[in-house]
Write a protein that holds these residues in place. Sequence first.
Motif, PDB file in Angstrom:
ATOM      1  N   THR A  48      48.798  49.391  36.813  1.00 53.64           N
ATOM      2  CA  THR A  48      48.744  50.668  36.084  1.00 53.64           C
ATOM      3  C   THR A  48      47.515  51.486  36.407  1.00 53.64           C
ATOM      4  O   THR A  48      47.469  52.682  36.105  1.00 53.64           O
ATOM      5  CB  THR A  48      48.782  50.400  34.567  1.00 53.64           C
ATOM      6  N   ASP A  65      43.974  47.494  36.664  1.00 58.34           N
ATOM      7  CA  ASP A  65      44.661  47.227  35.401  1.00 58.34           C
ATOM      8  C   ASP A  65      46.088  46.785  35.705  1.00 58.34           C
ATOM      9  O   ASP A  65      46.789  47.435  36.508  1.00 58.34           O
ATOM     10  CB  ASP A  65      44.686  48.471  34.515  1.00 58.34           C
ATOM     11  N   GLY A 112      49.574  46.049  33.805  1.00 64.95           N
ATOM     12  CA  GLY A 112      50.294  46.186  32.553  1.00 64.95           C
ATOM     13  C   GLY A 112      51.121  44.956  32.244  1.00 64.95           C
ATOM     14  O   GLY A 112      51.642  44.285  33.141  1.00 64.95           O
ATOM     15  N   HIS A 119      47.348  45.145  28.434  1.00 58.43           N
ATOM     16  CA  HIS A 119      47.160  45.008  29.880  1.00 58.43           C
ATOM     17  C   HIS A 119      46.006  44.042  30.143  1.00 58.43           C
ATOM     18  O   HIS A 119      45.251  43.671  29.241  1.00 58.43           O
ATOM     19  CB  HIS A 119      46.866  46.373  30.529  1.00 58.43           C
TER      20      HIS A 119
END
Length: 341
Positions: free
Chosen positions: A212, A233, A235, A308
């Motif tokens: 993400t 990141d 998710g 996340h």
Amino acid sequence: MKRRWFNDSMTLLVIRDAEQAVKQVNVPKMLIVSVPIAALMSISGLILTMQFTSAKEINTLKGQLSSQSLALDVTVKDKDEAIRRLQNEIVRLSAEAKDVKHRVQQMSDLENRLENFVESHLGSESAAKPPKLSLSRTSWTETEQVGGEAWYADTDELIQLARQSSFELKQVQQMLNTVAQSAPATLNQAIQKQTTIAGTPSIWPTTSRRLTSSFGYRQDPMTGRAAFHAGIDIGGEVGDPVYAAADGQVIAAEFNHARGNYIIIRHVNNLETWYMHLSRLSIQPGDNVSKGDLIGKVGNTGRSTGPHLHFQVVQQGAPIDPSPYMQHSHTQVEAGGKDTY
């Protein structure tokens, strides 16, 4: 003047048959005395001659016996020396054989260690192993089905054979010394290489593959201002498992208002991996973890806009792009997804 006795004579009466007259023979005394003396001297000379001849023969025989005895002694001494040399060679070969046996055992142990290392760390247990050489007995008695001419080895040939065997054993020892010196270093290098491989981040830390937010500068999802994002990141859903990306030691497992529940693992080559916004911590500082171990759960703690995992790689205190370490793992960028911090 008297006559000398040897000038006198003696009368011998020879009596024959009764009808015949007695005959007188005058014999000088000198003759009667000289005949026994001559006979005695002749006998004495013969005896002396025989004694001299016997002594000469005896001396000759003694000389022959002495020469033969000396030759026999030399032969016996040569045989004893040859036996002694053979015994010394056998003793030396026995000692060298024991040393070679010990070296071979050491090499066998090293081979086993290498094989175990390869099987346990490099997954070679699935690879085909070469067949091992084995000697099998035949169904018949070998000693009853042999033949050939008999060329018996003499002492010199046996000694030469022992020396050749000793030379070959020394060559084997030199080879074993070379291998024994290089094998531990090779094993250590393999172990160090495996330690480096195991301690280098290389697996995806979650079951989710949705990226993400990437590494680098971006627009901060909360303030809208340009900001540097020190990791990636991924998710996911709260409670998804989080795995250690490499072997290492946990140096932090705690809560921070921005990071939320987070974990820091130290690896080889001054590398660290950071795992943030967790809902649960499954390890504690000081624990040693292996690549793929469960260390926590995905969450939404700290400064976060949704569930996340913030994952980052730090080298010598500075964050670096994790992508090169994760390039063999499949990722999926969320289309139109909202960045999470």
